[in-house]
Design a protein around this motif. Sequence first.
Motif, PDB file in Angstrom:
ATOM      1  N   UNK A 139      93.118  18.514  66.852  1.00 16.01           N
ATOM      2  CA  UNK A 139      91.741  18.687  66.366  1.00 16.01           C
ATOM      3  C   UNK A 139      90.882  19.151  67.540  1.00 16.01           C
ATOM      4  N   UNK A 140      90.442  20.391  67.488  1.00 14.03           N
ATOM      5  CA  UNK A 140      89.826  21.030  68.652  1.00 14.03           C
ATOM      6  C   UNK A 140      88.322  20.804  68.770  1.00 14.03           C
ATOM      7  N   UNK A 141      87.698  20.179  67.781  1.00 12.78           N
ATOM      8  CA  UNK A 141      86.243  20.088  67.747  1.00 12.78           C
ATOM      9  C   UNK A 141      85.653  18.914  68.513  1.00 12.78           C
ATOM     10  N   UNK A 142      84.317  18.890  68.548  1.00 19.41           N
ATOM     11  CA  UNK A 142      83.567  17.840  69.250  1.00 19.41           C
ATOM     12  C   UNK A 142      83.875  16.460  68.663  1.00 19.41           C
ATOM     13  N   UNK A 143      83.979  15.480  69.527  1.00 18.05           N
ATOM     14  CA  UNK A 143      84.159  14.068  69.146  1.00 18.05           C
ATOM     15  C   UNK A 143      85.390  13.837  68.268  1.00 18.05           C
ATOM     16  N   UNK A 144      86.315  14.785  68.224  1.00 13.55           N
ATOM     17  CA  UNK A 144      87.395  14.695  67.232  1.00 13.55           C
ATOM     18  C   UNK A 144      88.282  13.466  67.422  1.00 13.55           C
ATOM     19  N   UNK A 145      88.268  12.894  68.644  1.00 10.61           N
ATOM     20  CA  UNK A 145      88.971  11.623  68.853  1.00 10.61           C
ATOM     21  C   UNK A 145      88.123  10.724  69.758  1.00 10.61           C
ATOM     22  N   UNK A 146      86.911  10.501  69.312  1.00  5.17           N
ATOM     23  CA  UNK A 146      85.990   9.647  70.066  1.00  5.17           C
ATOM     24  C   UNK A 146      86.488   8.208  70.011  1.00  5.17           C
ATOM     25  N   UNK A 147      86.529   7.505  71.157  1.00  2.43           N
ATOM     26  CA  UNK A 147      86.930   6.094  71.143  1.00  2.43           C
ATOM     27  C   UNK A 147      86.069   5.287  70.167  1.00  2.43           C
ATOM     28  N   UNK A 148      86.728   4.394  69.446  1.00  5.80           N
ATOM     29  CA  UNK A 148      86.114   3.539  68.424  1.00  5.80           C
ATOM     30  C   UNK A 148      85.685   4.313  67.171  1.00  5.80           C
ATOM     31  N   UNK A 149      86.042   5.598  67.108  1.00  8.56           N
ATOM     32  CA  UNK A 149      85.796   6.397  65.897  1.00  8.56           C
ATOM     33  C   UNK A 149      87.101   7.079  65.483  1.00  8.56           C
TER      34      UNK A 149
END
Length: 221
Positions: A139-149
């Motif tokens: 997943x190349x987009x912003x926040x795509x693997x934000x911690x706790x999300x």
Amino acid sequence: LQTREVKFSLKAAIIDQLGKEFPNPQFVDNITAILTDAEFNVTYHESEKLDVNFFKGLAKYNYGIIILRVHSALRNDSSTVDLFTSEQFIEHAHVQELNNGLLVRGVLTYSQAPNEYFGITSTFIESLESTFPKSVVIAMGCWSLKPKCEQMAEAFIRKGAEAYIGWTDMVDVGHTDVETVKLLRMLLRADETIEDAVSRISDDWHFYPPVSKLRYYPEWA
């Protein structure tokens, strides 16, 4: 009772929701060449066709590698992250899916006039027909693997994916393009593990602070 062993699929998809707004034919050519050399059958999905119905079929296509060159956005309450489709938001469309939390109204605010699109949620992914064949999702987009999300990553894993790779914060489109090519080269040409390959990806300082880092989910992938 025998359970059929799921086989990793040598089919790959480049899902280029940014293709119209931020075209990068060089990126597409490079990714396609790396995948083809590794004996993947590659399908390129252009921006105009990436409506809600396209994403409804995502698990049926049997892709082993899914490159999501799509916008993603953090909810206003920072609770979770959703992926954008290319289908413009219209009142009274997809009402049931909106009411059931499968879709949301996504707003792109960086252009002069905010553009609204349908966004797909982690619940949408979990509701898909069929499953992913031990897929690797990038997943190349912003926040795509934000911690706790990590709900989106978790949804893909629950549907059979083996690993989900994404960014911790906002990321510049040029940076994510370059680093995704580098990542795929390491995974498919140098035969590195996900852990080693991800650890060698450059952080994005464009929106500092914070620095956006690439990470993967789950930890044992």
